[in-house]
Design a protein around this motif. Structure first.
Motif, PDB file in Angstrom:
ATOM      1  N   ALA A   1      -6.987  -6.559   0.758  1.00  0.00           N
ATOM      2  CA  ALA A   1      -7.046  -7.228   2.065  1.00  0.00           C
ATOM      3  C   ALA A   1      -5.683  -7.775   2.455  1.00  0.00           C
ATOM      4  CB  ALA A   1      -8.069  -8.367   1.998  1.00  0.00           C
ATOM      5  N   GLY A   2      -5.329  -7.595   3.698  1.00  0.00           N
ATOM      6  CA  GLY A   2      -4.077  -8.129   4.204  1.00  0.00           C
ATOM      7  C   GLY A   2      -2.886  -7.221   4.022  1.00  0.00           C
ATOM      8  N   THR A   3      -3.090  -6.007   3.472  1.00  0.00           N
ATOM      9  CA  THR A   3      -1.988  -5.073   3.284  1.00  0.00           C
ATOM     10  C   THR A   3      -2.310  -3.780   4.004  1.00  0.00           C
ATOM     11  OG1 THR A   3      -2.901  -4.109   1.262  1.00  0.00           O
ATOM     12  CG2 THR A   3      -1.491  -6.041   1.009  1.00  0.00           C
ATOM     13  N   THR A   4      -1.268  -3.004   4.245  1.00  0.00           N
ATOM     14  CA  THR A   4      -1.444  -1.693   4.849  1.00  0.00           C
ATOM     15  C   THR A   4      -1.148  -0.634   3.814  1.00  0.00           C
ATOM     16  OG1 THR A   4       0.848  -1.740   5.610  1.00  0.00           O
ATOM     17  CG2 THR A   4      -0.842  -2.557   7.133  1.00  0.00           C
ATOM     18  N   GLY A   5      -1.482   0.612   4.131  1.00  0.00           N
ATOM     19  CA  GLY A   5      -1.258   1.689   3.184  1.00  0.00           C
ATOM     20  C   GLY A   5       0.217   1.958   2.974  1.00  0.00           C
ATOM     21  N   GLY A   6       0.510   2.839   2.033  1.00  0.00           N
ATOM     22  CA  GLY A   6       1.890   3.176   1.731  1.00  0.00           C
ATOM     23  C   GLY A   6       2.263   2.770   0.319  1.00  0.00           C
ATOM     24  N   ARG A   7       3.547   2.928   0.007  1.00  0.00           N
ATOM     25  CA  ARG A   7       4.017   2.672  -1.354  1.00  0.00           C
ATOM     26  C   ARG A   7       3.772   1.228  -1.784  1.00  0.00           C
ATOM     27  NH1 ARG A   7       8.328   5.015  -0.846  1.00  0.00           N
ATOM     28  NH2 ARG A   7       7.871   6.922  -1.998  1.00  0.00           N
ATOM     29  N   ALA A   8       4.008   0.271  -0.891  1.00  0.00           N
ATOM     30  CA  ALA A   8       3.831  -1.141  -1.238  1.00  0.00           C
ATOM     31  C   ALA A   8       2.387  -1.438  -1.628  1.00  0.00           C
ATOM     32  CB  ALA A   8       4.261  -2.027  -0.069  1.00  0.00           C
ATOM     33  N   ALA A   9       1.439  -0.865  -0.891  1.00  0.00           N
ATOM     34  CA  ALA A   9       0.030  -1.071  -1.220  1.00  0.00           C
ATOM     35  C   ALA A   9      -0.341  -0.358  -2.504  1.00  0.00           C
ATOM     36  CB  ALA A   9      -0.849  -0.577  -0.065  1.00  0.00           C
TER      37      ALA A   9
ATOM     38  N   VAL B   1       7.390   8.494  -6.794  1.00  0.00           N
ATOM     39  CA  VAL B   1       7.205   9.916  -6.495  1.00  0.00           C
ATOM     40  C   VAL B   1       5.920  10.147  -5.703  1.00  0.00           C
ATOM     41  CG1 VAL B   1       6.960  12.236  -7.470  1.00  0.00           C
ATOM     42  CG2 VAL B   1       8.518  10.592  -8.533  1.00  0.00           C
ATOM     43  N   PHE B   2       4.808   9.564  -6.175  1.00  0.00           N
ATOM     44  CA  PHE B   2       3.519   9.794  -5.527  1.00  0.00           C
ATOM     45  C   PHE B   2       3.049   8.628  -4.669  1.00  0.00           C
ATOM     46  CE2 PHE B   2       3.098  11.985  -9.782  1.00  0.00           C
ATOM     47  CZ  PHE B   2       3.423  13.240  -9.302  1.00  0.00           C
ATOM     48  N   GLY B   3       3.707   7.482  -4.781  1.00  0.00           N
ATOM     49  CA  GLY B   3       3.198   6.263  -4.154  1.00  0.00           C
ATOM     50  C   GLY B   3       3.058   6.331  -2.650  1.00  0.00           C
ATOM     51  N   GLY B   4       4.028   6.942  -1.973  1.00  0.00           N
ATOM     52  CA  GLY B   4       3.954   7.003  -0.522  1.00  0.00           C
ATOM     53  C   GLY B   4       2.745   7.774  -0.034  1.00  0.00           C
ATOM     54  N   THR B   5       2.499   8.941  -0.633  1.00  0.00           N
ATOM     55  CA  THR B   5       1.370   9.778  -0.216  1.00  0.00           C
ATOM     56  C   THR B   5       0.045   9.187  -0.654  1.00  0.00           C
ATOM     57  OG1 THR B   5       2.756  11.757  -0.338  1.00  0.00           O
ATOM     58  CG2 THR B   5       0.363  12.070  -0.384  1.00  0.00           C
ATOM     59  N   LEU B   6      -0.052   8.776  -1.921  1.00  0.00           N
ATOM     60  CA  LEU B   6      -1.304   8.228  -2.424  1.00  0.00           C
ATOM     61  C   LEU B   6      -1.631   6.904  -1.751  1.00  0.00           C
ATOM     62  CD1 LEU B   6      -0.953   9.013  -6.247  1.00  0.00           C
ATOM     63  CD2 LEU B   6      -2.401  10.170  -4.570  1.00  0.00           C
ATOM     64  N   GLY B   7      -0.618   6.097  -1.483  1.00  0.00           N
ATOM     65  CA  GLY B   7      -0.858   4.827  -0.808  1.00  0.00           C
ATOM     66  C   GLY B   7      -1.372   5.008   0.602  1.00  0.00           C
ATOM     67  N   ALA B   8      -0.898   6.054   1.295  1.00  0.00           N
ATOM     68  CA  ALA B   8      -1.369   6.316   2.656  1.00  0.00           C
ATOM     69  C   ALA B   8      -2.832   6.707   2.687  1.00  0.00           C
ATOM     70  CB  ALA B   8      -0.516   7.413   3.284  1.00  0.00           C
ATOM     71  N   GLY B   9      -3.330   7.245   1.575  1.00  0.00           N
ATOM     72  CA  GLY B   9      -4.721   7.683   1.531  1.00  0.00           C
ATOM     73  C   GLY B   9      -5.675   6.694   0.915  1.00  0.00           C
ATOM     74  N   LEU B  10      -5.211   5.478   0.618  1.00  0.00           N
ATOM     75  CA  LEU B  10      -6.097   4.503  -0.022  1.00  0.00           C
ATOM     76  C   LEU B  10      -7.243   4.076   0.887  1.00  0.00           C
ATOM     77  CD1 LEU B  10      -3.688   2.127  -1.973  1.00  0.00           C
ATOM     78  CD2 LEU B  10      -5.335   3.741  -2.913  1.00  0.00           C
ATOM     79  N   GLY B  11      -6.980   3.906   2.160  1.00  0.00           N
ATOM     80  CA  GLY B  11      -8.029   3.513   3.097  1.00  0.00           C
ATOM     81  C   GLY B  11      -8.636   2.175   2.750  1.00  0.00           C
TER      82      GLY B  11
END
Length: 274
Positions: free
Chosen positions: A67-75, A52-62
């Protein structure tokens, strides 16, 4: 004749603790709904925050993204999993407080006091039983986290360190919950007493970096005990440096374990004296 008597007295605490441990394990097997409920809560939080929140919160992790990952749900799965793992322990200790309160209010503790058993074994049985329940619950929740995309980079040594660290955290919080269960006047009260342990991970670095919080809240989040615990877990699981977090977390664990043990012992002895 004195030697066998002394020897038998020395073995009573271990033997009686084993008996109390078997009693608590049989209770867990007889009432599995409690364990299912305790496991269900962190699993629901994991699914909620990832899907539910992973996509938005992951995009804001910065910069908090491993290391080696990008933002988003997976991160975000990798970021939030340590907090959910810790919440599994806090859920288990909530059940421990309820179980202790049940024994206190139903009179079984009073009966144990009249029996020729080591007094320490009553509480030790609860602690060891809760530790086993915590290990089982953690295995299930970590398995679910892996299924939803958690990808730790930990090696064998890191996993062994994670296991030992989680045992230390569980041991400390269980002793605290044993005291909370004894100080409660009812089972309902005991179910609410450990609630701050469930809420504190939300005011930490568990779900979002503390840098994103207002100044006063960030100060509290940085210096409360669950932040170094989560940062240590995250560092070990993602094979990253943990810095001073591990020593701070272990110091908190030692303080909570000692305080919980002394408080529990005092409460139990006070009840025995009545």
């Amino acid at each position: 004749m004195s030697t066998p008597t002394t020897h038998s007295l020395r073995t009573f605490p271990l033997r009686d603790s084993a008996t109390m441990l078997r009693r608590n394990l049989k209770r867990l097997l007889r009432y599995p709904s409690m364990t299912v409920l305790l496991i269900g809560m962190p699993v629901v939080f994991l699914l909620l925050f990832v899907y539910v929140f992973g996509g938005t919160l992951g995009a804001g992790l910065g910069g908090a993204t491993p290391a080696g990952t990008t933002g988003g749900r997976a991160a975000y799965v990798n970021y939030v999993a340590p907090a959910i793992i810790l919440m599994t322990v806090t859920a288990v200790v909530q059940g421990t407080a309820v179980t202790i309160a049940m024994d206190m209010t139903e009179g079984i503790i009073a009966r144990f006091r009249t029996m020729h058993i080591a007094r320490v074994s009553v509480l030790t049985g609860h602690v060891l039983g809760s530790l086993i329940q915590a290990v089982f619950s953690l295995a299930i929740v970590i398995g679910v986290a892996l299924l939803v995309g958690f990808r730790p980079a930990a090696g064998l040594g890191d996993w062994l360190a994670v296991a030992g660290f989680l045992l230390a955290v569980s041991f400390a919080l269980i002793w605290l919950s044993v005291a909370l269960g004894q100080v409660s006047n009812s089972v309902e009260t005991a179910s609410n007493m450990p609630m701050p342990l469930t809420l504190l991970p939300f005011i930490s670095s568990g779900f979002v970096p503390t840098e994103s919080m207002p100044a006063a809240l960030r100060w509290f989040a940085d210096y409360q005990p669950f932040t170094p615990i989560i940062e240590t877990l995250r560092g070990l699981l993602m094979d990253q440096p943990v810095g001073n977090s591990a020593w701070i977390a272990l110091a908190w664990c030692a303080a909570v374990a000692l305080g919980g043990y002394l408080w529990s012992k005092r409460l139990f002895n006070r009840e025995s004296a009545r």
